[in-house]
Enzyme design. Structure first.
Site, PDB file in Angstrom:
ATOM      1  N   ASP A 126       0.847  -1.190   0.000  1.00 22.09           N
ATOM      2  CA  ASP A 126       0.000   0.000   0.000  1.00 22.09           C
ATOM      3  C   ASP A 126       0.885   1.244   0.000  1.00 22.09           C
ATOM      4  OD1 ASP A 126      -2.446   1.274  -0.094  1.00 22.09           O
ATOM      5  OD2 ASP A 126      -2.614   1.435   2.075  1.00 22.09           O
ATOM      6  N   HIS A 133      -3.755  13.988   1.510  1.00 22.78           N
ATOM      7  CA  HIS A 133      -3.923  13.017   2.593  1.00 22.78           C
ATOM      8  C   HIS A 133      -2.698  12.991   3.500  1.00 22.78           C
ATOM      9  CE1 HIS A 133      -4.919   9.399   4.780  1.00 22.78           C
ATOM     10  NE2 HIS A 133      -3.809   8.805   4.360  1.00 22.78           N
ATOM     11  N   GLU A 199     -10.330   3.833   4.229  1.00 23.60           N
ATOM     12  CA  GLU A 199      -9.499   4.601   3.305  1.00 23.60           C
ATOM     13  C   GLU A 199      -9.954   4.276   1.891  1.00 23.60           C
ATOM     14  OE1 GLU A 199      -5.355   5.373   5.752  1.00 23.60           O
ATOM     15  OE2 GLU A 199      -5.321   3.975   4.066  1.00 23.60           O
ATOM     16  N   GLU A 201      -9.427   4.048  -1.827  1.00 19.41           N
ATOM     17  CA  GLU A 201      -8.246   3.921  -2.677  1.00 19.41           C
ATOM     18  C   GLU A 201      -8.606   3.225  -3.989  1.00 19.41           C
ATOM     19  OE1 GLU A 201      -4.806   2.207  -0.862  1.00 19.41           O
ATOM     20  OE2 GLU A 201      -5.352   2.860   1.171  1.00 19.41           O
ATOM     21  N   ASP A 233      -9.017   0.292   2.403  1.00 19.57           N
ATOM     22  CA  ASP A 233      -7.974  -0.127   3.347  1.00 19.57           C
ATOM     23  C   ASP A 233      -8.456   0.203   4.759  1.00 19.57           C
ATOM     24  OD1 ASP A 233      -5.539  -0.991   4.375  1.00 19.57           O
ATOM     25  OD2 ASP A 233      -4.611   0.971   4.148  1.00 19.57           O
ATOM     26  N   ARG A 237      -7.216   3.263  13.711  1.00 23.34           N
ATOM     27  CA  ARG A 237      -6.319   4.404  13.922  1.00 23.34           C
ATOM     28  C   ARG A 237      -5.681   4.408  15.307  1.00 23.34           C
ATOM     29  NH1 ARG A 237      -5.179   5.819   8.839  1.00 23.34           N
ATOM     30  NH2 ARG A 237      -7.029   6.482   7.673  1.00 23.34           N
ATOM     31  N   GLN A 240      -2.989   1.789  15.167  1.00 25.36           N
ATOM     32  CA  GLN A 240      -1.954   2.297  14.262  1.00 25.36           C
ATOM     33  C   GLN A 240      -1.098   3.372  14.937  1.00 25.36           C
ATOM     34  OE1 GLN A 240      -3.585   4.109  10.743  1.00 25.36           O
ATOM     35  NE2 GLN A 240      -1.606   4.725   9.933  1.00 25.36           N
ATOM     36  N   LYS A 253      -3.630  -2.244  10.281  1.00 30.84           N
ATOM     37  CA  LYS A 253      -4.029  -2.321   8.876  1.00 30.84           C
ATOM     38  C   LYS A 253      -4.270  -3.754   8.397  1.00 30.84           C
ATOM     39  CE  LYS A 253      -3.148   2.051   7.400  1.00 30.84           C
ATOM     40  NZ  LYS A 253      -4.016   2.889   6.547  1.00 30.84           N
ATOM     41  N   THR A 257      -8.568  -5.857   4.095  1.00 31.46           N
ATOM     42  CA  THR A 257      -8.536  -4.915   2.974  1.00 31.46           C
ATOM     43  C   THR A 257      -9.566  -5.405   1.974  1.00 31.46           C
ATOM     44  OG1 THR A 257      -6.154  -4.521   3.278  1.00 31.46           O
ATOM     45  CG2 THR A 257      -7.123  -3.861   1.169  1.00 31.46           C
ATOM     46  N   GLU A 358      -9.660  12.139   8.383  1.00 25.45           N
ATOM     47  CA  GLU A 358      -9.590  13.499   7.844  1.00 25.45           C
ATOM     48  C   GLU A 358     -10.960  14.181   7.856  1.00 25.45           C
ATOM     49  OE1 GLU A 358      -6.909  13.397   4.108  1.00 25.45           O
ATOM     50  OE2 GLU A 358      -7.647  11.357   4.441  1.00 25.45           O
TER      51      GLU A 358
END
Length: 411
Positions: A126, A133, A199, A201, A233, A237, A240, A253, A257, A358
Site C-alpha cells: 500500500d 492526505h 481509506e 483507494e 484499506d 487508527r 496504528q 491495517k 482490505t 480526515e
C-alpha cells in the site's frame, strides 16, 4: 461502439468496459472467470472453448483453459500481448451479431451469480500517494512537525501489507483488537479498536512475473499493470498510532482490505489518462521519470447510505507507473496477482477527503448522517460502500464496480 446485446451505449458496463471477475452459479458452483457486459456476466472460458474447438481463436494461448480456473492469476501470467488479444476477441464476439447464438447460452444475469475474490493475491503493498492526505495525517498525528516527511516528494512511500486478508466486496469486517495508548494514558490497554476507519483507494492488479534482481521502469510499467479495483484499506487508527513508530503500519491495517469484485482493465481507461499535478519542485530522480500518467477517476463513499465524500483520483501526486517502478527498483520481483494500493485518495476540500480520520479531523468534528446520527469513527453495524467511474470514449462513463463491507463486533 455497439453490441448485439440490449445494452445502452451509455451503460457504465458497456462494451468499452468489459471488466473481469470470478463467479459461480447455483447450477454450477465452479469458480471461473467472467466478463461483465451491462447487467450480464459472460462465462468467458465456456465461450473461448467454443472458439477454440471451432478453430476461431488462432494460435495464441488457450484462453479457455486459463479462464476456466478459479482466479485471474493464470490469465495475468500471459502478459500484455495476450491481454490485448483477449480483449479484442471478447469485443468482437459481443459486437458481431454472427456470434449471438453461440454466446447467448453462456450469459448469466448479474443477480443470478455469486462473485468471488478475482485474484489470488500474491503480495500486497500500500502506498501513500496523495499529498493532501499525507499533509492532513501529518497535521493530525505530528502537529509540531512539518506536515510532510522530508522524503515524501522524492519517492512513493509505501508499506508491505498482508495478502491473506484481502477480501472481496460484501465480506463482513470484524472489528480488530489490539493494543492502544492515547497521549494522556499512563499505559497501553488491550481491547477492540475504538477508532475504526476507512481509506478510499484504487488498487492495481499486476501480471507478468519478473525475475528477482530485475527492475521495471516507469515506461515498462504498462506491460505489468493489468487493471484497477476499488480498494478500502480498513484502518484501526488507535492501534496504528501506538504501533507505527518506527516501522510503520502493522496490526492497525492487516486485519482486512476489501476490493471490488470486478477488475477494470487498464485498456478500458485510456480516456481517463491525465497528467500528474506536477513534480518539478523537487524534480524526481531519473528512474521515476517517463510515462508517469495519472487517472481521472471519480470515487464516491457512502456510510449507511449517506454520501460522506467524493475523492478525486486525478489529484494524486504519484503515478501507478512510478509506484511500480519504485517497488522494483531494488530488484524485488513481481508475481502474477500482486496488488498494490494507491493510498488514500484525498483532495484539498473536506468533501474530497477519503478517510474518516480526515473528514472528522480525528473525531473532533463528527459527521451527521441522513438518519440524524453522528460518526467520528465507525460503529458496529455500519456499512461502507465505495463506487467509482472514469470517463470513457465518446463521452461515455466506465464503471469501476463497488466495494462494500459491514462492521461486525470484535470477537
Amino acid at each position: 461502439m455497439t453490441t448485439w446485446l440490449d445494452v445502452p451505449d451509455d451503460h457504465l458496463y458497456g462494451i468499452d468496459n468489459l471488466p473481469y471477475g470470478v463467479f459461480s452459479t447455483a447450477a454450477d458452483p465452479t469458480h471461473r472467470v467472467g466478463v461483465r457486459i451491462g447487467d450480464l456476466v459472460l462465462d468467458a472460458g465456456a465461450v473461448a472453448a467454443i472458439g477454440r474447438d471451432a478453430g476461431l481463436v488462432g494460435d495464441g494461448p488457450d484462453l479457455a483453459a486459463v479462464w476456466q480456473t478459479p482466479s485471474l492469476n493464470a490469465f495475468l501470467a500471459l502478459g500484455r500481448p495476450a491481454w490485448t488479444t483477449a480483449r479484442a476477441w471478447l469485443t468482437e464476439v459481443l459486437r458481431d451479431e454472427v456470434h449471438r447464438d453461440g454466446v447467448s447460452p453462456h450469459l448469466h444475469r448479474l443477480d443470478d451469480v455469486t462473485l468471488h475474490l478475482p485474484v489470488e493475491v500474491a503480495d500486497y503493498v500500500d502506498f501513500y500517494a496523495s499529498e493532501d492526505h499525507a499533509s492532513n495525517v501529518g497535521q493530525i498525528f505530528r502537529p509540531d512537525n512539518a506536515a510532510l516527511p522530508p522524503n515524501w516528494k522524492h519517492l512513493p512511500i509505501g508499506y508491505h501489507g498482508r495478502a491473506g486478508t484481502v477480501v472481496v466486496s460484501g465480506t463482513d469486517v470484524v472489528r480488530p483488537t489490539g493494543q492502544r495508548k492515547g497521549p494522556n494514558d499512563p499505559a497501553p490497554v488491550f481491547g477492540p479498536s475504538i477508532r475504526l476507519d476507512i481509506e478510499a483507494e484504487l488498487g492495481y492488479v499486476v501480471g507478468g512475473a519478473t525475475a528477482l534482481g530485475s527492475r521495471v521502469s516507469v515506461d515498462e510499467a504498462g506491460d505489468h499493470l493489468f487493471g484497477v479495483v476499488i480498494l478500502n484499506d480498513w484502518s484501526a487508527r488507535d492501534i496504528q498510532a501506538w504501533e507505527y513508530v518506527p516501522l510503520g503500519p502493522f496490526l492497525g491495517k492487516s486485519f482486512a482490505t476489501s476490493v471490488s469484485a470486478w477488475v477494470t482493465p487498464l485498456e478500458a481507461l485510456g480516456s481517463a489518462r491525465t497528467a500528474l499535478p506536477g513534480q518539478s519542485d523537487p524534480q524526481v530522480l531519473p528512474y521515476l521519470r517517463g510515462d508517469a500518467f495519472g487517472l481521472d477517476v471519480h470515487v464516491e463513499v457512502r456510510l449507511n447510505g449517506t454520501v460522506v465524500s467524493r475523492p478525486e483520483h486525478s489529484a494524486m501526486y504519484w503515478s501507478p507507473a512510478q509506484m511500480l517502478a519504485h517497488l522494483t527498483v531494488n530488484g524485488a520481483s513481481l508475481r502474477d496477482g500482486d496488488l498494490f494500493g494507491s493510498g488514500t485518495i484525498s483532495g484539498p476540500t473536506r468533501e474530497t477527503r477519503g478517510s474518516l480520520l480526515e473528514l472528522t479531523w480525528n473525531g473532533s468534528e463528527p459527521l451527521t448522517l441522513e438518519d440524524g446520527t453522528t460518526r467520528g469513527f465507525l460503529e458496529d453495524g455500519d456499512t461502507v460502500t465505495m463506487t467509482a467511474w472514469a470517463p470513457g470514449p465518446h463521452g461515455t462513463r466506465i464503471g469501476l464496480g463497488e466495494v462494500t463491507g459491514t462492521v461486525r463486533p470484535a470477537v
